[in-house]
Enzyme design. Structure first.
Site, PDB file in Angstrom:
ATOM      1  N   ASN A  10      12.076  -2.554  -0.096  1.00  0.00           N
ATOM      2  CA  ASN A  10      12.222  -1.479  -1.073  1.00  0.00           C
ATOM      3  C   ASN A  10      12.425  -0.168  -0.312  1.00  0.00           C
ATOM      4  O   ASN A  10      11.473   0.391   0.215  1.00  0.00           O
ATOM      5  CB  ASN A  10      10.962  -1.448  -1.950  1.00  0.00           C
ATOM      6  N   LYS A  12      13.171   2.638  -1.440  1.00  0.00           N
ATOM      7  CA  LYS A  12      12.746   3.800  -2.245  1.00  0.00           C
ATOM      8  C   LYS A  12      13.802   4.901  -2.192  1.00  0.00           C
ATOM      9  O   LYS A  12      14.991   4.609  -2.108  1.00  0.00           O
ATOM     10  CB  LYS A  12      11.363   4.283  -1.787  1.00  0.00           C
ATOM     11  N   HIS A  96       7.563  -0.738 -10.733  1.00  0.00           N
ATOM     12  CA  HIS A  96       6.929  -0.286  -9.497  1.00  0.00           C
ATOM     13  C   HIS A  96       5.865   0.762  -9.817  1.00  0.00           C
ATOM     14  O   HIS A  96       6.050   1.583 -10.724  1.00  0.00           O
ATOM     15  CB  HIS A  96       7.975   0.292  -8.532  1.00  0.00           C
ATOM     16  N   GLU A  98       5.036   3.439  -8.479  1.00  0.00           N
ATOM     17  CA  GLU A  98       5.462   4.842  -8.416  1.00  0.00           C
ATOM     18  C   GLU A  98       6.096   5.262  -9.743  1.00  0.00           C
ATOM     19  O   GLU A  98       5.912   6.391 -10.195  1.00  0.00           O
ATOM     20  CB  GLU A  98       6.416   5.044  -7.223  1.00  0.00           C
ATOM     21  N   GLU A 166       1.043  -5.460  -5.933  1.00  0.00           N
ATOM     22  CA  GLU A 166       1.006  -4.318  -5.028  1.00  0.00           C
ATOM     23  C   GLU A 166      -0.140  -3.384  -5.404  1.00  0.00           C
ATOM     24  O   GLU A 166       0.007  -2.540  -6.300  1.00  0.00           O
ATOM     25  CB  GLU A 166       2.316  -3.525  -5.117  1.00  0.00           C
ATOM     26  N   GLY A 172       2.056   2.638   0.879  1.00  0.00           N
ATOM     27  CA  GLY A 172       2.395   3.824   1.669  1.00  0.00           C
ATOM     28  C   GLY A 172       1.201   4.486   2.333  1.00  0.00           C
ATOM     29  O   GLY A 172       1.303   5.607   2.830  1.00  0.00           O
ATOM     30  N   SER A 212       1.774  -1.579   2.457  1.00  0.00           N
ATOM     31  CA  SER A 212       1.557  -1.387   3.891  1.00  0.00           C
ATOM     32  C   SER A 212       1.733  -2.658   4.726  1.00  0.00           C
ATOM     33  O   SER A 212       1.059  -2.857   5.744  1.00  0.00           O
ATOM     34  CB  SER A 212       0.190  -0.757   4.161  1.00  0.00           C
TER      35      SER A 212
HETATM   36  P1  PGA Z   1       4.808   0.290   1.557  1.00  0.00           P
HETATM   37  O1  PGA Z   1       5.438   0.202   0.081  1.00  0.00           O
HETATM   38  O2  PGA Z   1       5.179  -0.981   2.274  1.00  0.00           O
HETATM   39  O3  PGA Z   1       5.435   1.522   2.170  1.00  0.00           O
HETATM   40  O4  PGA Z   1       3.323   0.416   1.385  1.00  0.00           O
HETATM   41  C1  PGA Z   1       5.450  -1.001  -0.631  1.00  0.00           C
HETATM   42  C2  PGA Z   1       6.097  -0.808  -1.966  1.00  0.00           C
HETATM   43  O5  PGA Z   1       5.898   0.247  -2.591  1.00  0.00           O
HETATM   44  O6  PGA Z   1       6.853  -1.676  -2.447  1.00  0.00           O
END
Ligand code: PGA
Length: 254
Positions: A10, A12, A96, A98, A166, A172, A212
């Protein structure tokens, strides 16, 4: 019949034309296990989707990071499932955290999006996961079940769905869930699906972990019986994404 390992990248809201080319070049040159062992899907921002699709090796696929909840029309700024289909984009990430948090996407709205995308022939990576506060108050499974139920209420065919667990506190943050924490939720989620959807869906659906994941922690996580792959954010922009794809080999020895 085993569940094929799935690794999603992803990207983003990141990248320039040059950076995107660099990432794709790295992927194109990488030696990775065959398509029989691992399914690899990268998700660039909308504007880079056609370019990435055209230069990416054919054994890797692309995903959009979102799409509109119904048929396109007067919805300024949105991209419809029909458009993705028209461009031969096979996958879409929906729900997601976010988007749930920053754009107030409710469980029901995400459920509607998943159902509509599937109805248009897209495959869906549906994301679920709890916040730190929810985990600390002991409601992780209630939250994840409610998010999954909103999808289950609207979807009858799960064969084109991958669920990404997740935990929001791991996204993140560099604070990855322990293999036991991930396994625990994946196992509970499978039990929930067995009870509320069907034993077959529970046994066959891929539940991937995100939050992460990196080149150093992926192998141990991949070794967990109910972890069927990863959705990777930050590390999917780096060469170590190749190591994460390779962690699929761990499944061969279990
Ligand atoms: P990350 O994000 O690996 O940077 O923690 C994962 C995600 O949001 O899909």
């Amino acid at each position: 019949m085993g569940r094929k390992f799935f690794v999603g990248g992803n990207w983003k809201c990141n990248g320039t034309t040059e950076e995107v080319k660099k990432i794709v070049n790295t992927l194109n040159e990488a030696q990775v296990p065959s398509q029989d062992v691992v399914e690899v899907v990268v998700s660039p921002p909308f504007v880079f989707l056609p370019a990435v699709k055209s230069i990416l090796r054919p054994d890797f696929q692309v995903a959009a990071q979102n799409c509109w909840v119904k048929k396109g029309g007067a919805f300024t700024g949105e991209v419809s499932a029909e458009m993705l289909k028209n461009l031969d984009i096979p996958w879409v990430i929906l729900g997601h955290s976010e988007r749930r948090a920053l754009l107030n996407e409710s469980n029901e709205f995400v459920g509607d999006k998943v159902a509509y995308a599937l109805s248009q022939g897209l495959k869906v990576i549906a994301c679920v996961g709890e916040t730190l506060e929810q985990r600390e108050s002991g409601s992780t499974m209630d939250v994840v079940a409610a998010q999954t139920k909103a999808i289950a209420d609207r979807v009858s065919n799960w064969s084109d769905v991958v669920i990404a667990y997740e935990p929001v506190w791991a996204i993140g943050t560099g604070k990855v869930a322990t293999p036991a924490q991930a396994q625990d939720v994946h196992d509970e989620l499978r039990k929930w699906l067995a009870k509320n959807v069907s034993a077959e869906v529970a046994a066959t659906i891929r539940i991937i972990y995100g939050g992460s994941v990196n080149g150093a922690n992926c192998k141990e996580l991949a070794g967990q019986p109910d972890v069927d792959g990863f959705l990777v954010g930050g590390a999917s922009l780096k060469p170590e994404f190749v190591d994460i794809i390779k962690s699929s080999e761990v499944k061969k020895s279990v």
